[in-house]
Write a protein that holds these residues in place. Sequence first.
Motif, PDB file in Angstrom:
ATOM      1  N   LEU A 181       0.835  -1.195   0.000  1.00 12.94           N
ATOM      2  CA  LEU A 181       0.000   0.000   0.000  1.00 12.94           C
ATOM      3  C   LEU A 181       0.877   1.255   0.000  1.00 12.94           C
ATOM      4  CD1 LEU A 181      -2.707  -1.056   2.622  1.00 12.94           C
ATOM      5  CD2 LEU A 181      -3.030  -0.826   0.159  1.00 12.94           C
ATOM      6  N   PRO A 182       0.377   2.364  -0.543  1.00 11.77           N
ATOM      7  CA  PRO A 182       1.165   3.606  -0.531  1.00 11.77           C
ATOM      8  C   PRO A 182       1.307   4.162   0.874  1.00 11.77           C
ATOM      9  CG  PRO A 182      -1.072   4.043  -1.274  1.00 11.77           C
ATOM     10  CD  PRO A 182      -0.956   2.549  -1.168  1.00 11.77           C
ATOM     11  N   LEU A 183       2.295   5.026   1.056  1.00 10.54           N
ATOM     12  CA  LEU A 183       2.464   5.765   2.298  1.00 10.54           C
ATOM     13  C   LEU A 183       1.845   7.154   2.122  1.00 10.54           C
ATOM     14  CD1 LEU A 183       6.160   4.867   3.199  1.00 10.54           C
ATOM     15  CD2 LEU A 183       4.061   3.754   3.994  1.00 10.54           C
ATOM     16  N   ILE A 184       1.532   7.790   3.234  1.00  8.33           N
ATOM     17  CA  ILE A 184       0.920   9.118   3.180  1.00  8.33           C
ATOM     18  C   ILE A 184       1.847  10.111   2.478  1.00  8.33           C
ATOM     19  CG2 ILE A 184       1.784  10.038   5.369  1.00  8.33           C
ATOM     20  CD1 ILE A 184      -1.888  10.245   4.299  1.00  8.33           C
ATOM     21  N   THR A 185       3.157   9.886   2.578  1.00  6.40           N
ATOM     22  CA  THR A 185       4.115  10.754   1.888  1.00  6.40           C
ATOM     23  C   THR A 185       4.050  10.558   0.371  1.00  6.40           C
ATOM     24  OG1 THR A 185       5.770   9.085   2.518  1.00  6.40           O
ATOM     25  CG2 THR A 185       5.757  11.144   3.753  1.00  6.40           C
ATOM     26  N   ASP A 186       3.569   9.408  -0.078  1.00 11.01           N
ATOM     27  CA  ASP A 186       3.342   9.209  -1.518  1.00 11.01           C
ATOM     28  C   ASP A 186       2.183  10.090  -1.976  1.00 11.01           C
ATOM     29  OD1 ASP A 186       5.337   7.226  -1.768  1.00 11.01           O
ATOM     30  OD2 ASP A 186       3.958   5.684  -1.057  1.00 11.01           O
ATOM     31  N   TRP A 187       1.161  10.196  -1.137  1.00 12.82           N
ATOM     32  CA  TRP A 187       0.045  11.087  -1.469  1.00 12.82           C
ATOM     33  C   TRP A 187       0.520  12.533  -1.557  1.00 12.82           C
ATOM     34  CZ3 TRP A 187      -5.007   9.662   1.684  1.00 12.82           C
ATOM     35  CH2 TRP A 187      -5.460   8.397   1.281  1.00 12.82           C
ATOM     36  N   GLN A 231       4.617  24.597   1.497  1.00 15.32           N
ATOM     37  CA  GLN A 231       5.882  24.162   2.085  1.00 15.32           C
ATOM     38  C   GLN A 231       5.693  23.689   3.520  1.00 15.32           C
ATOM     39  OE1 GLN A 231       8.273  27.678   1.571  1.00 15.32           O
ATOM     40  NE2 GLN A 231       8.319  27.485  -0.667  1.00 15.32           N
ATOM     41  N   GLN A 232       4.848  24.399   4.261  1.00 11.08           N
ATOM     42  CA  GLN A 232       4.556  24.010   5.643  1.00 11.08           C
ATOM     43  C   GLN A 232       3.913  22.616   5.681  1.00 11.08           C
ATOM     44  OE1 GLN A 232       1.185  25.967   7.471  1.00 11.08           O
ATOM     45  NE2 GLN A 232       2.216  26.065   9.458  1.00 11.08           N
ATOM     46  N   ALA A 233       2.954  22.388   4.796  1.00 12.54           N
ATOM     47  CA  ALA A 233       2.275  21.089   4.749  1.00 12.54           C
ATOM     48  C   ALA A 233       3.258  19.967   4.451  1.00 12.54           C
ATOM     49  CB  ALA A 233       1.168  21.116   3.694  1.00 12.54           C
ATOM     50  N   LEU A 234       4.152  20.185   3.492  1.00 13.74           N
ATOM     51  CA  LEU A 234       5.143  19.160   3.151  1.00 13.74           C
ATOM     52  C   LEU A 234       6.075  18.881   4.330  1.00 13.74           C
ATOM     53  CD1 LEU A 234       5.967  20.213  -0.508  1.00 13.74           C
ATOM     54  CD2 LEU A 234       4.992  18.029   0.226  1.00 13.74           C
ATOM     55  N   ARG A 235       6.475  19.929   5.041  1.00 19.42           N
ATOM     56  CA  ARG A 235       7.326  19.727   6.226  1.00 19.42           C
ATOM     57  C   ARG A 235       6.620  18.841   7.247  1.00 19.42           C
ATOM     58  NH1 ARG A 235       8.015  25.264   6.222  1.00 19.42           N
ATOM     59  NH2 ARG A 235       6.860  25.468   8.186  1.00 19.42           N
ATOM     60  N   TYR A 236       5.342  19.113   7.476  1.00 21.19           N
ATOM     61  CA  TYR A 236       4.598  18.358   8.487  1.00 21.19           C
ATOM     62  C   TYR A 236       4.365  16.916   8.060  1.00 21.19           C
ATOM     63  CZ  TYR A 236       3.732  22.766  10.955  1.00 21.19           C
ATOM     64  OH  TYR A 236       3.880  23.947  11.649  1.00 21.19           O
ATOM     65  N   LEU A 242      -2.645  18.755  15.062  1.00 21.49           N
ATOM     66  CA  LEU A 242      -2.826  19.970  14.269  1.00 21.49           C
ATOM     67  C   LEU A 242      -1.868  20.023  13.082  1.00 21.49           C
ATOM     68  CD1 LEU A 242      -3.451  22.499  17.161  1.00 21.49           C
ATOM     69  CD2 LEU A 242      -5.088  21.829  15.384  1.00 21.49           C
ATOM     70  N   LYS A 243      -0.670  19.522  13.241  1.00 19.74           N
ATOM     71  CA  LYS A 243       0.253  19.461  12.105  1.00 19.74           C
ATOM     72  C   LYS A 243      -0.280  18.513  11.032  1.00 19.74           C
ATOM     73  CE  LYS A 243       4.492  20.677  14.600  1.00 19.74           C
ATOM     74  NZ  LYS A 243       5.831  20.233  15.065  1.00 19.74           N
ATOM     75  N   ALA A 244      -0.826  17.375  11.472  1.00 22.95           N
ATOM     76  CA  ALA A 244      -1.450  16.448  10.513  1.00 22.95           C
ATOM     77  C   ALA A 244      -2.636  17.110   9.832  1.00 22.95           C
ATOM     78  CB  ALA A 244      -1.887  15.175  11.233  1.00 22.95           C
ATOM     79  N   ALA A 245      -3.404  17.892  10.594  1.00 21.75           N
ATOM     80  CA  ALA A 245      -4.591  18.556  10.049  1.00 21.75           C
ATOM     81  C   ALA A 245      -4.207  19.604   9.012  1.00 21.75           C
ATOM     82  CB  ALA A 245      -5.391  19.190  11.184  1.00 21.75           C
ATOM     83  N   ILE A 246      -3.163  20.362   9.279  1.00 20.45           N
ATOM     84  CA  ILE A 246      -2.689  21.365   8.311  1.00 20.45           C
ATOM     85  C   ILE A 246      -2.232  20.664   7.028  1.00 20.45           C
ATOM     86  CG2 ILE A 246      -0.862  23.048   7.829  1.00 20.45           C
ATOM     87  CD1 ILE A 246      -1.002  23.724  10.899  1.00 20.45           C
TER      88      ILE A 246
END
Length: 304
Positions: A144-150, A174-179, A263-267
């Motif tokens: 299965l893919p990882l969330i970072t693949d999404w 950029q903030q979303a990718l960091r999180y 909250l980081k996941a939510a962003i």
Amino acid sequence: MKLPIEFEQKVRNSFGTDGEVWLASLEERVNYFAKHWGLTIEQPIHNLSYNYVTNVVDSRRTPYMLKLGVPDMDYCNEMETLRIYNGHGCARLVNENRESGAMLLEKLIPGQMLCDLSDEEAVVHEFISVWKKLRCDLPEDCELPLITDWAVSLEEYQKQHRYKDGDLPNERVQQALRYFHELQETTEILGLLHGDLHHENILYSQERGWLAIDPKGVGGDPCFDLVQFMLNHLMEKPDPKALLHYRVERICELLVLDKKRVLKAAIAMSMLYACWFVEDRHPAWIERLQCAQWFNEFLEETVR
């Protein structure tokens, strides 16, 4: 077989030629699996989306749901996720044919959706109960893919708007990718996530209580699996920001979770959803961007 025009359009828009071929053969496929699995076909569901789902019964009049979809990677991921869950917190996968994109599923009776409950506190409690039932580790041999693949969608968006903001501010992208990467690298448990856990994908079974349906299947920090619920049935409410804050607070309190991680996941997820909506030219990207900004405000308040 008479199909809703909107359903046919969705399939064609999403799958192109493969969708056309699949639609042309759909009646034959339905009849084949009904015969192969010993089923009698009853009424299809009224809200068809990208898959064809119909009520069926077996020779003992036991009810099931027959689901057929274009057999691409995402559809196979759903089957694999259902296989791993094995009915824990989720409708059971009774039979499958991955090559043809066919599934026979447990029918949840009466099948009331979580969105039918009016008490927000009760809704949060039932969501949490399902979220907890679904928690399991991602199997090591799982493809299965990882969330970072999404999150690659955000990376591609960033490349296209390297020097100037598009609809989505580069700073937020950029903030979303960091999180995404921060949470994935620091999670204690790489879990199997439903990937689309919201009110309409949680149904009531008289025999087994509230259960999930239609998982996407993705590996990641369990916090990512909270976000779709938080965002769902939000913007039509009188004070969406206050309701969003309530959901964050109650979920973190009841699950004893690190609010900063949630909250980081939510962003991150809100921005990913916004990106997908931009790709689809759907105006809902504005709402998801607004939610990401609210989540960021909540985070700033938390770290003060």
